[in-house]
Design a protein around this motif. Structure first.
Motif, PDB file in Angstrom:
ATOM      1  N   VAL A   1       3.638  -9.400  -0.578  1.00  0.00           N
ATOM      2  CA  VAL A   1       2.327  -8.819  -0.279  1.00  0.00           C
ATOM      3  C   VAL A   1       2.482  -7.646   0.686  1.00  0.00           C
ATOM      4  O   VAL A   1       1.932  -6.562   0.458  1.00  0.00           O
ATOM      5  CB  VAL A   1       1.391  -9.897   0.306  1.00  0.00           C
ATOM      6  N   TRP A   2       3.242  -7.858   1.743  1.00  0.00           N
ATOM      7  CA  TRP A   2       3.413  -6.777   2.717  1.00  0.00           C
ATOM      8  C   TRP A   2       4.216  -5.622   2.142  1.00  0.00           C
ATOM      9  O   TRP A   2       3.992  -4.462   2.508  1.00  0.00           O
ATOM     10  CB  TRP A   2       4.070  -7.305   3.993  1.00  0.00           C
ATOM     11  N   GLU A   3       5.127  -5.907   1.240  1.00  0.00           N
ATOM     12  CA  GLU A   3       5.883  -4.842   0.593  1.00  0.00           C
ATOM     13  C   GLU A   3       4.946  -3.928  -0.195  1.00  0.00           C
ATOM     14  O   GLU A   3       5.064  -2.698  -0.138  1.00  0.00           O
ATOM     15  CB  GLU A   3       6.932  -5.443  -0.324  1.00  0.00           C
ATOM     16  N   CYS A   4       4.014  -4.518  -0.911  1.00  0.00           N
ATOM     17  CA  CYS A   4       3.051  -3.719  -1.678  1.00  0.00           C
ATOM     18  C   CYS A   4       2.185  -2.866  -0.754  1.00  0.00           C
ATOM     19  O   CYS A   4       1.946  -1.687  -1.023  1.00  0.00           O
ATOM     20  CB  CYS A   4       2.164  -4.624  -2.518  1.00  0.00           C
ATOM     21  N   ILE A   5       1.727  -3.452   0.321  1.00  0.00           N
ATOM     22  CA  ILE A   5       0.873  -2.699   1.250  1.00  0.00           C
ATOM     23  C   ILE A   5       1.677  -1.610   1.960  1.00  0.00           C
ATOM     24  O   ILE A   5       1.205  -0.474   2.112  1.00  0.00           O
ATOM     25  CB  ILE A   5       0.199  -3.652   2.247  1.00  0.00           C
ATOM     26  N   LEU A   6       2.914  -1.927   2.356  1.00  0.00           N
ATOM     27  CA  LEU A   6       3.735  -0.921   3.035  1.00  0.00           C
ATOM     28  C   LEU A   6       4.137   0.224   2.117  1.00  0.00           C
ATOM     29  O   LEU A   6       4.325   1.354   2.562  1.00  0.00           O
ATOM     30  CB  LEU A   6       4.977  -1.573   3.643  1.00  0.00           C
TER      31      LEU A   6
ATOM     32  N   CYS B   1      -6.715  -2.221   0.773  1.00  0.00           N
ATOM     33  CA  CYS B   1      -5.744  -3.091   1.439  1.00  0.00           C
ATOM     34  C   CYS B   1      -6.269  -4.512   1.564  1.00  0.00           C
ATOM     35  O   CYS B   1      -5.541  -5.478   1.312  1.00  0.00           O
ATOM     36  CB  CYS B   1      -5.390  -2.544   2.815  1.00  0.00           C
TER      37      CYS B   1
ATOM     38  N   PHE C   1      -4.533  -7.474  -0.492  1.00  0.00           N
ATOM     39  CA  PHE C   1      -3.927  -8.532   0.314  1.00  0.00           C
ATOM     40  C   PHE C   1      -4.495  -9.891  -0.079  1.00  0.00           C
ATOM     41  O   PHE C   1      -3.753 -10.866  -0.236  1.00  0.00           O
ATOM     42  CB  PHE C   1      -4.163  -8.266   1.801  1.00  0.00           C
TER      43      PHE C   1
ATOM     44  N   SER D   1      -2.168 -12.523  -2.049  1.00  0.00           N
ATOM     45  CA  SER D   1      -1.927 -13.775  -1.321  1.00  0.00           C
ATOM     46  C   SER D   1      -2.313 -14.980  -2.165  1.00  0.00           C
ATOM     47  O   SER D   1      -1.595 -15.985  -2.197  1.00  0.00           O
ATOM     48  CB  SER D   1      -2.708 -13.792  -0.003  1.00  0.00           C
TER      49      SER D   1
END
Length: 71
Positions: free
Chosen positions: A2-7, A52, A56, A60
């Motif tokens: 999830v954080w990889e996609c947002i970053l 975002c 997220f 998630s």
């Protein structure tokens, strides 16, 4: 994941916003004078914040569902 996609989305958003404001908007401004008032940086940041939050939440839920299925 999830954080990889947002970053990965954050730099793409910044580059896209710079590309629009520096390269595309000057060519469109003579025809569309309202671009400065409607499509401000604040509008784009709000749209990106909503993106975002939604991504997220959805990612998630997808990851949690996958983890629960694999048990």
């Amino acid at each position: 994941y999830v954080w990889e996609c947002i970053l990965l989305s954050l730099p793409a958003f910044c580059l896209g916003m710079l590309f629009f404001h520096i390269i595309i908007r000057p060519f469109l401004y003579p025809v569309y004078h309202y671009l400065d008032g409607v499509y401000t940086s604040k509008t784009y940041l709000l749209i990106f914040a909503v993106y975002c939050i939604v991504s997220f939440t959805v990612l998630s839920a997808a990851v949690a569902g996958h983890i629960l299925k694999s048990r």
